[in-house]
Design an enzyme around this catalytic site. Structure first.
Site, PDB file in Angstrom:
ATOM      1  CB  SER A   8     -22.890 -20.486-137.746  1.00 44.76           C
ATOM      2  OG  SER A   8     -21.775 -20.568-137.122  1.00 44.76           O
ATOM      3  CG  HIS A  33     -23.178 -15.655-138.027  1.00 44.42           C
ATOM      4  ND1 HIS A  33     -23.616 -14.482-136.888  1.00 44.42           N
ATOM      5  CD2 HIS A  33     -22.855 -16.503-136.957  1.00 44.42           C
ATOM      6  CE1 HIS A  33     -23.448 -14.465-136.558  1.00 44.42           C
ATOM      7  NE2 HIS A  33     -22.807 -15.417-135.591  1.00 44.42           N
ATOM      8  CG  ASP A  35     -19.878 -17.606-134.800  1.00 48.48           C
ATOM      9  OD1 ASP A  35     -21.107 -16.614-134.271  1.00 48.48           O
ATOM     10  OD2 ASP A  35     -20.434 -18.609-135.272  1.00 48.48           O
ATOM     11  CG  MET A  37     -15.490 -17.804-130.585  1.00 45.35           C
ATOM     12  SD  MET A  37     -16.389 -19.562-130.318  1.00 45.35           S
ATOM     13  CE  MET A  37     -18.472 -19.473-131.268  1.00 45.35           C
ATOM     14  CG  HIS A  66     -21.024 -13.366-133.109  1.00 48.51           C
ATOM     15  ND1 HIS A  66     -21.744 -14.568-132.256  1.00 48.51           N
ATOM     16  CD2 HIS A  66     -21.429 -12.774-131.753  1.00 48.51           C
ATOM     17  CE1 HIS A  66     -22.034 -14.535-131.549  1.00 48.51           C
ATOM     18  NE2 HIS A  66     -21.543 -13.470-130.236  1.00 48.51           N
ATOM     19  CG  MET A  68     -18.681 -14.669-129.421  1.00 52.46           C
ATOM     20  SD  MET A  68     -19.390 -16.664-129.391  1.00 52.46           S
ATOM     21  CE  MET A  68     -19.351 -16.026-131.638  1.00 52.46           C
ATOM     22  CG  MET A 137     -25.331 -14.724-127.856  1.00 50.60           C
ATOM     23  SD  MET A 137     -25.036 -15.309-130.047  1.00 50.60           S
ATOM     24  CE  MET A 137     -25.073 -17.078-128.995  1.00 50.60           C
ATOM     25  N   GLY A 142     -20.359 -19.655-127.151  1.00 50.26           N
ATOM     26  CA  GLY A 142     -19.352 -20.190-127.420  1.00 50.26           C
ATOM     27  C   GLY A 142     -18.687 -21.794-128.180  1.00 50.26           C
ATOM     28  CG  ASP A 175     -25.533 -16.857-133.513  1.00 52.95           C
ATOM     29  OD1 ASP A 175     -25.755 -17.963-133.525  1.00 52.95           O
ATOM     30  OD2 ASP A 175     -24.806 -16.304-133.095  1.00 52.95           O
ATOM     31  N   GLY A 197     -26.048 -23.122-137.815  1.00 49.54           N
ATOM     32  CA  GLY A 197     -25.215 -23.716-137.851  1.00 49.54           C
ATOM     33  C   GLY A 197     -25.091 -24.738-138.213  1.00 49.54           C
TER      34      GLY A 197
HETATM   35  C1  DX5 Z   1     -22.196 -19.993-130.563  1.00 45.96           C
HETATM   36  C2  DX5 Z   1     -22.474 -18.690-132.299  1.00 45.96           C
HETATM   37  C3  DX5 Z   1     -23.254 -19.460-132.546  1.00 45.96           C
HETATM   38  C4  DX5 Z   1     -22.740 -20.939-133.096  1.00 45.96           C
HETATM   39  C5  DX5 Z   1     -24.218 -21.501-133.535  1.00 45.96           C
HETATM   40  O1  DX5 Z   1     -21.595 -19.512-129.849  1.00 45.96           O
HETATM   41  O2  DX5 Z   1     -22.184 -17.610-132.134  1.00 45.96           O
HETATM   42  O3  DX5 Z   1     -22.985 -18.981-133.746  1.00 45.96           O
HETATM   43  O4  DX5 Z   1     -21.683 -21.076-134.600  1.00 45.96           O
HETATM   44  O5  DX5 Z   1     -24.765 -22.763-134.418  1.00 45.96           O
HETATM   45  P1  DX5 Z   1     -25.282 -23.332-133.649  1.00 45.96           P
HETATM   46  O6  DX5 Z   1     -26.519 -22.931-134.874  1.00 45.96           O
HETATM   47  O7  DX5 Z   1     -25.498 -24.742-134.093  1.00 45.96           O
HETATM   48  O8  DX5 Z   1     -26.258 -23.413-132.514  1.00 45.96           O
HETATM   49 ZN    ZN Z   2     -22.512 -16.787-133.709  1.00 44.36          ZN
END
Ligand code: DX5
Ligand code: ZN
Length: 216
Positions: A8, A33, A35, A37, A66, A68, A137, A142, A175, A197
């Site tokens: 991520s 990946h 993200d 938001m 992804h 959000m 998830m 977030g 994730d 991540g």
């Molecule tokens: C959270 C994201 C994830 C996040 C994962 O809302 O969708 O993709 O970056 O990070 P880690 O692996 O650190 O939980």
């Molecule tokens: Zn994600």
């Protein structure tokens, strides 16, 4: 099929983004990946099109985007233009999920559906054949670096059974809080893609960690 690893980018070093992208390019990682938001669907704002285009220019692997964000259907075309190879929307953010999935596929890319921790897998049983990827998830979306919710193991198992029974070829992605302590069990439950991540970028040798996550 051995499971795939999607680091991520949210946890990358944005002062040295090029360097981190090159590291992923040269590693055994399968996807990037990414993200996105909006500060409304989730209590955080990440980044948008300019950053995505920058990542696309440097990346040699598919971009797994992804979203959000609320009403993601408003931006599908723009995300495809910015370089998305897979777009995942949230079940909770789409009033007309089936239509949104069709729109994503009609743009020539893969369509994913993400489920928040509280959303039962039974809620997606009517779109099993309209979806290329289900994203479970395993934290509340977030933020990176949160603790893995253990209920996710049984959710993945249930979803895998639903897919097998229906004959759907959709992949299962997990994730949130994925690390070396849970990767193997997730793959055994039926996960095809693991997002990581903090577990990747928070280590001294991210490429080696990607390799270990892959071995699971
Ligand atoms: C959270 C994201 C994830 C996040 C994962 O809302 O969708 O993709 O970056 O990070 P880690 O692996 O650190 O939980
Ligand atoms: Zn994600």
């Amino acid at each position: 099929m051995a499971h795939l690893i999607a680091p991520s980018v949210l946890s990358a070093d944005f002062n040295n983004l090029q360097q981190d992208i090159r590291m992923i390019n040269n590693s055994e990682a399968d996807w990037f990946h990414v993200d996105v938001m909006d500060g409304v669907f989730v209590p955080n704002i990440s980044f948008g099109f300019p950053i995505l285009k920058h990542i696309k220019k440097l990346s040699q692997k598919p971009l797994d985007v992804h979203l959000m964000i609320i009403q993601p259907e408003r931006y599908l075309e723009e995300f495809v233009k910015a370089g998305a190879d897979i777009i995942t929307v949230h079940y909770e953010a789409c009033t007309h999920l089936h239509r949104t999935l069709q729109s994503i596929r009609s743009l020539g890319i893969k369509a994913g559906v993400a489920l928040n921790p509280h959303t039962p897998v039974s809620h997606v049983e009517n779109v099993l054949h309209d979806t290329d990827l289900f994203l479970v998830m395993s934290v509340n979306p977030g933020f990176g670096g949160q603790q893995f919710i253990r209920q996710s193991f049984s959710k993945v198992t249930q979803l895998k059974q639903m897919l097998v029974h229906s004959g759907s070829k959709a992949l299962i992605e997990v994730d949130g809080g994925v690390d070396l302590s849970n990767a193997k069990e997730l793959a055994q439950c039926g996960a095809d893609v693991l997002v990581a991540g903090n577990a990747v970028f928070g280590t001294a040798d991210p490429a080696a960690t990607i390799q270990l996550l892959k071995k699971g």
